[in-house]
Write a protein that holds these residues in place. Structure first.
Motif, short mmCIF file in Angstrom:
data_model
loop_
_atom_site.label_atom_id
_atom_site.label_comp_id
_atom_site.label_asym_id
_atom_site.label_seq_id
_atom_site.Cartn_x
_atom_site.Cartn_y
_atom_site.Cartn_z
N LYS A 1 0.20 5.45 6.26
CA LYS A 1 -0.47 6.44 5.27
C LYS A 1 0.20 7.59 4.69
CE LYS A 1 -4.47 4.16 5.77
NZ LYS A 1 -5.49 3.59 4.73
N ASP B 1 -0.93 0.51 9.71
CA ASP B 1 -0.73 0.87 8.52
C ASP B 1 -0.09 2.41 8.42
OD1 ASP B 1 -0.98 1.04 5.90
OD2 ASP B 1 -3.20 1.39 5.80
N LEU C 1 1.26 4.16 -3.04
CA LEU C 1 1.18 5.37 -2.64
C LEU C 1 2.41 6.39 -3.32
CD1 LEU C 1 -0.15 8.02 -1.05
CD2 LEU C 1 1.32 7.32 0.58
N THR D 1 -3.79 7.61 15.71
CA THR D 1 -3.19 8.24 14.30
C THR D 1 -2.11 9.40 14.59
OG1 THR D 1 -4.98 9.82 14.29
CG2 THR D 1 -5.35 7.81 12.89
N HIS E 1 -1.14 4.66 11.43
CA HIS E 1 -2.14 4.02 12.35
C HIS E 1 -1.39 3.08 13.37
CE1 HIS E 1 -5.79 4.48 9.57
NE2 HIS E 1 -5.36 5.65 9.78
N SER F 1 0.79 -1.29 -0.03
CA SER F 1 -0.11 -0.08 0.11
C SER F 1 0.90 1.28 0.06
CB SER F 1 -1.00 0.17 1.23
OG SER F 1 -0.28 -0.01 2.57
N ARG F 2 1.99 1.27 0.56
CA ARG F 2 3.04 2.40 0.67
C ARG F 2 3.60 2.45 -0.75
NH1 ARG F 2 7.05 1.99 5.18
NH2 ARG F 2 7.44 4.20 4.35
N GLY G 1 5.88 11.61 4.44
CA GLY G 1 5.42 10.35 4.20
C GLY G 1 6.39 9.70 3.21
#
Length: 179
Positions: A137, A135, A49, A152, A142, A45-46, A105
């Motif tokens: 993001k 996670d 991104l 968060t 998270h 998922s990263r 990020g």
């Protein structure tokens, strides 16, 4: 139609060349990000991104190059881009924390030593946090605490605080116990 082609033959050729070059550039950047993600065992998922950031970069470069290829003068182009960037700059100054979290990020993607599933402790003087990274993001992490609470934590703060690794791959260790 043929007239249109003959009049704009060089612009059409430049457009096709720019598109081909940028598609190859985008492919190379995505392959590099994917390689870094796999080598560093970064969650998919990263990596996705980072693909979004690469797409935005390629679109911005394409707009600039295509405008130049179709005869927009350097003066006109610089006026348009300076006006757009001035408006964006004012807007980003108003929301600088969002920009800093996005930048953080990106930095976390390439250099954060902890992965999803690791149990960490954030050494915050006012409120230390101990939990498992659920996670990562674009704007925040998270973290699930031992009490089951979802925290968060902003990316820009995680780069400013000391972080300790308590246990690596908690999720994997839990799966071993249940076998």
């Amino acid at each position: 139609m043929y007239e249109l082609y003959t009049i704009n033959k060089s612009q059409i050729a430049y457009t096709l060349a720019i598109i081909v070059i940028l598609v190859i550039f985008q492919f190379v950047l995505k392959k590099a990000a994917n390689r870094v993600g796999k080598r560093s065992e970064i969650h998919i998922s990263r990596t996705r991104l980072m693909f979004k950031y690469i797409n935005i970069l390629v679109v911005l470069i394409a707009v600039f190059m295509l405008a130049f290829a179709w005869g927009v003068g350097l003066k006109d182009l610089s006026l348009i881009f300076s006006s757009v960037f001035a408006v964006i700059g004012v807007a980003l100054f108003a929301i600088w924390s969002i920009l800093s979290n996005i930048t953080s990020g990106i930095i976390l993607f390439f250099s954060f030593p902890y992965k999803i599933g690791d149990k960490i402790k954030i050494h915050d003087k006012e409120m230390p946090i101990i939990g498992v990274i659920e996670d990562i993001k674009a704007f925040h992490l998270h973290i699930i605490t031992d009490d089951g609470e979802l925290v968060t934590y902003p990316n820009n703060l995680i780069l400013q605080k000391a972080v300790s690794l308590i246990q690596k791959d908690v999720y994997l260790d839990e799966g071993k116990d249940s076998l």
